[in-house]
Scaffold this active site. Structure first.
Site, PDB file in Angstrom:
ATOM      1  N   PRO A 132      11.250 -46.800  -2.251  1.00 18.09           N
ATOM      2  CA  PRO A 132      11.318 -48.107  -2.912  1.00 18.09           C
ATOM      3  C   PRO A 132      12.642 -48.278  -3.648  1.00 18.09           C
ATOM      4  O   PRO A 132      13.152 -47.332  -4.263  1.00 18.09           O
ATOM      5  CB  PRO A 132      10.137 -48.086  -3.878  1.00 18.09           C
ATOM      6  CG  PRO A 132       9.171 -47.135  -3.254  1.00 18.09           C
ATOM      7  CD  PRO A 132      10.013 -46.085  -2.595  1.00 18.09           C
ATOM      8  N   CYS A 133      13.178 -49.501  -3.610  1.00 20.13           N
ATOM      9  CA  CYS A 133      14.544 -49.724  -4.097  1.00 20.13           C
ATOM     10  C   CYS A 133      14.618 -50.467  -5.422  1.00 20.13           C
ATOM     11  O   CYS A 133      15.703 -50.769  -5.898  1.00 20.13           O
ATOM     12  CB  CYS A 133      15.333 -50.512  -3.056  1.00 20.13           C
ATOM     13  SG  CYS A 133      14.684 -52.179  -2.741  1.00 20.13           S
ATOM     14  N   GLN A 134      13.467 -50.790  -6.054  1.00 14.18           N
ATOM     15  CA  GLN A 134      13.512 -51.671  -7.226  1.00 14.18           C
ATOM     16  C   GLN A 134      14.404 -51.147  -8.340  1.00 14.18           C
ATOM     17  O   GLN A 134      15.035 -51.922  -9.055  1.00 14.18           O
ATOM     18  CB  GLN A 134      12.095 -51.898  -7.773  1.00 14.18           C
ATOM     19  CG  GLN A 134      11.224 -52.735  -6.862  1.00 14.18           C
ATOM     20  CD  GLN A 134      10.410 -51.863  -5.924  1.00 14.18           C
ATOM     21  OE1 GLN A 134      10.811 -50.752  -5.604  1.00 14.18           O
ATOM     22  NE2 GLN A 134       9.280 -52.370  -5.461  1.00 14.18           N
ATOM     23  N   THR A 135      14.461 -49.836  -8.512  1.00 19.64           N
ATOM     24  CA  THR A 135      15.223 -49.300  -9.635  1.00 19.64           C
ATOM     25  C   THR A 135      16.727 -49.385  -9.425  1.00 19.64           C
ATOM     26  O   THR A 135      17.492 -49.164 -10.350  1.00 19.64           O
ATOM     27  CB  THR A 135      14.837 -47.830  -9.905  1.00 19.64           C
ATOM     28  OG1 THR A 135      15.164 -47.041  -8.755  1.00 19.64           O
ATOM     29  CG2 THR A 135      13.367 -47.702 -10.203  1.00 19.64           C
ATOM     30  N   PHE A 136      17.145 -49.699  -8.193  1.00 19.20           N
ATOM     31  CA  PHE A 136      18.568 -49.836  -7.913  1.00 19.20           C
ATOM     32  C   PHE A 136      18.940 -51.283  -7.554  1.00 19.20           C
ATOM     33  O   PHE A 136      20.073 -51.571  -7.197  1.00 19.20           O
ATOM     34  CB  PHE A 136      18.969 -48.944  -6.732  1.00 19.20           C
ATOM     35  CG  PHE A 136      18.668 -47.493  -6.939  1.00 19.20           C
ATOM     36  CD1 PHE A 136      19.462 -46.719  -7.764  1.00 19.20           C
ATOM     37  CD2 PHE A 136      17.594 -46.889  -6.298  1.00 19.20           C
ATOM     38  CE1 PHE A 136      19.197 -45.364  -7.949  1.00 19.20           C
ATOM     39  CE2 PHE A 136      17.322 -45.535  -6.474  1.00 19.20           C
ATOM     40  CZ  PHE A 136      18.126 -44.784  -7.308  1.00 19.20           C
TER      41      PHE A 136
END
Length: 663
Positions: A132-136
């Protein structure tokens, strides 16, 4: 770690006047017509099935709705297992892995990757997938920096590395948002590179735009290919100015032609849906800003995400399709409606026959989170060619390490083009509405009304259970707007406090058509305070058409266009909290991340009292962020974006909790 270069005599490294994409289509026996990516994938798969190449046993991690799985399955990779946490996405993978379906023989596994421990005997040749990419992501950056590997979702790459160490495949393909490379001043990116290197892999990486590879969507993502042995180079674009033969982009209008639209209705609805009609294709809410030249601005510059009221241009690839969004999240069709699920699949190059399971939002999540299969196919073919030793029926052309792609530069050029489109559209707008200054120049608007404020900060004309009644009087003229809030309209005593609002220096020519605004109340009541701002916001919207006070003030990362001063009767004894409110209204401790100690110093209070004051502010409708509400904010720091309450019943922040004080 830098991307390694291959010898300059590698076939296809410097294509000159090659007709690469058309040659691929010719060899596959297909033409570039609507939904061509589906036929491309089928034709590649059929050709490879007729060959006698060894099976490439492949493990898919973080499979989602199966975008990369489609691509690699088409390219002859045998998808042994598909590991995915979300049961709602597993349903899609299960139905499409049945006999005769697109992912036939693949095995979906619904499990948290942290509990997934494959046996070394699984004998995997290649691994695909990205966590998952939400933190970037851009959303993370907008919230307050990027959490990167400091967030639990950001360290899932470590699970990826763990599995690499266990299975030791020949290589892997890892995909994520390009913000990964800049997270935490580059520290997270270096950590990720080191982890892959320690697992025994040399990595090669590039940021690619999906539109450059035959996808009717501009979607920039970071791709990492890791190898235990050998070299790798990324393939040249098949489409766009950077392609060997300048093959035109596959545009949105061509992609969706003939797709099923039975699941959508005309129009958007809601408070802003009607605005979509006048927005030229390719533009978004910014069409209604002062900076774009709109005569009656509704929004402030960069106060919304770029996909807010974004209308696709049928002559271009669309902007990135998002997995999550609200009522006004685009892309919307140039026909002033939502795209159907079938159209969104086309824009992502997900095959027409690939079944997405779930309601509309779940389907959009799967589409928006997936790697576009057509981009994935070109990458998979390059891996077959360079790593797996498969001789393809057409040549592949590769980018030298020093070759810079031009999609970022073209994005800036598009900005100029769309600015001109906005200018032309605005020039043709009907002059149906006078500016506020003219509306109020020769008249005084007076009146009384009743409104109801709910605990969730809904502002209504009708009474609902547990809502608080507010009696309002107002007088609007070109020298001053005066709005008074009362709990008892029979009271005749003096106002206990008032808030004076003026344009800040440099923005004297604000759009209200008056010199200042005065909000008054006869009770030092927190609900009345919130109600005054709500009443002011309502009048701003009525007179100017602006969406809310944020649009009047501007996005918090810019200098505010309005300033406020809260004045309390000099002989009135007030609790310290109201002194904090005075500071916040003035913008003291606002629009910047500060520790409790920093806020205490600015507000003149004790640090151990700050957290309770922040809770009180939130109870008055102020948006207060910390690590619990926005993991991108470091622990112990807080952010109050605006000097006025902004929470509404629909605010995402309303459903988050500040948690315990972390001083």
């Amino acid at each position: 770690m830098q991307q390694l270069s291959l010898p300059l005599n590698l076939p296809g490294i410097y294509p000159n006047n090659q007709v690469w994409f058309q040659e691929m289509l010719r060899e596959l026996g297909i033409s570039c017509v609507r939904a061509y990516p589906d036929r491309f994938g089928l034709s590649v798969g059929n050709w490879l099935a007729q060959q006698s190449y060894p099976t490439i046993r492949t493990l898919s991690l973080f499979s989602g709705g199966g975008g990369l799985d489609i691509a690699f399955h088409d390219a002859g990779f045998d998808i042994v297992q598909m590991v995915e946490l979300e049961a709602k996405y597993i349903k899609t993978l299960e139905i499409n892995s049945m006999p005769g379906k697109w992912l036939e023989n693949a095995k979906p596994i619904c499990i948290d990757i942290r509990q997934y421990f494959p046996s070394p005997d699984l004998n995997i040749d290649f691994i695909i997938g990205g966590p998952p990419c939400q933190t970037f992501s851009a959303a993370g950056r907008r919230a307050a920096g990027v959490a990167g590997t400091s967030d639990a979702r950001g360290i899932l790459f470590q699970e990826y590395v763990r599995i690499l160490k266990t299975l030791q495949p020949k290589g892997f393909l890892f995909e994520n948002v390009y913000g990964m490379t800049g997270a935490q001043q580059g520290e997270a990116w270096q950590e990720i590179q080191n982890a892959f290197q320690q697992a025994g892999y040399t990595i090669h990486f590039r940021v690619l735009d999906a539109a450059d590879y035959g996808v009717p969507q501009h979607r920039e993502r970071l791709f990492i290919v890791g190898l235990r042995e050998g070299n790798y180079m990324f393939p040249y674009p098949t489409h766009g100015p950077d392609s060997p033969d300048g093959e035109p982009f596959y545009i949105a209008g061509e992609a969706v032609a003939g797709a099923d639209t039975s699941d959508v209705q005309a129009g958007i609805g809601g408070r802003y849906g009607h605005l979509l009609t006048e927005i030229p294709p390719g533009l978004n809410y910014s069409f209604y800003t002062k900076e774009m030249g709109h005569p009656n601005p509704i929004f402030s510059w960069r106060s919304k995400f770029s996909d807010f009221l974004y209308k696709a241009d049928l002559q271009m690839p669309v902007r990135t399709i998002k997995a999550q969004g609200g009522q006004y999240t685009g892309p919307f069709s140039w026909e002033n409606r939502r795209f159907s699920i079938a159209e969104l699949k086309r824009l992502q190059t997900i095959p027409d026959d690939y079944k997405l399971v779930g309601n509309r939002q779940v389907c959009i999540e799967q589409i928006g989170n997936s790697v576009p299969p057509q981009l994935g196919r070109i990458l998979a073919l390059s891996i077959l060619d360079l790593i797996m030793g498969v001789k393809l029926p057409f040549p592949m052309h590769y980018l030298p390490a020093s070759k810079q792609l031009g999609f970022r530069q073209r994005k800036r050029q598009l900005t100029e083009i769309y600015a001109q489109k906005a200018k032309d559209a605005i020039a043709n707008l009907p002059l149906t509405k006078q500016p506020p200054s003219q509306v109020l120049s020769d008249c005084v608007i007076q009146g009384q009304t009743v409104r109801f404020l709910s605990a969730d900060f809904a502002w209504n004309k009708k009474h609902f259970s547990s809502s608080f009644q507010i009696n309002l009087t107002y007088e609007l003229n070109n020298s001053c707007w005066t709005i008074t809030a009362l709990t008892d309209e029979t009271r005749k005593d003096e106002n206990l406090y008032f808030i004076e609002i003026c344009p800040t220096w440099g923005y004297e020519n604000w759009v209200l058509g008056t010199g200042k605004v005065k909000l008054c109340a006869r009770d030092l009541d927190k609900r009345l305070f919130t109600a005054l701002w709500k009443a002011f916001e309502e009048k701003v919207s009525e007179v100017t058409g602006m969406a809310d006070l944020v649009q009047l003030s501007g996005y918090y990362q810019y200098n505010p266009r309005i300033s406020g001063v809260l004045t309390v009767q000099h002989n009135l004894k007030v609790e310290p909290f109201w002194r904090v409110v005075q500071c916040v209204v003035r913008g003291i401790g606002v629009a910047t991340q500060l520790s409790a100690q920093g806020l205490a110093l600015l507000w003149g209070v004790n640090a151990d009292e700050v957290f309770s004051y922040l809770h009180c502010l939130r109870g008055m409708g102020y948006e207060v962020r910390n690590h619990n509400t926005n993991p991108q904010i470091p622990k112990g720091e807080y952010l109050i974006p605006y000097g006025f309450p902004t929470l509404t019943s629909k605010s995402v922040q309303l459903r988050k909790q500040l948690g315990e004080g972390d001083e």
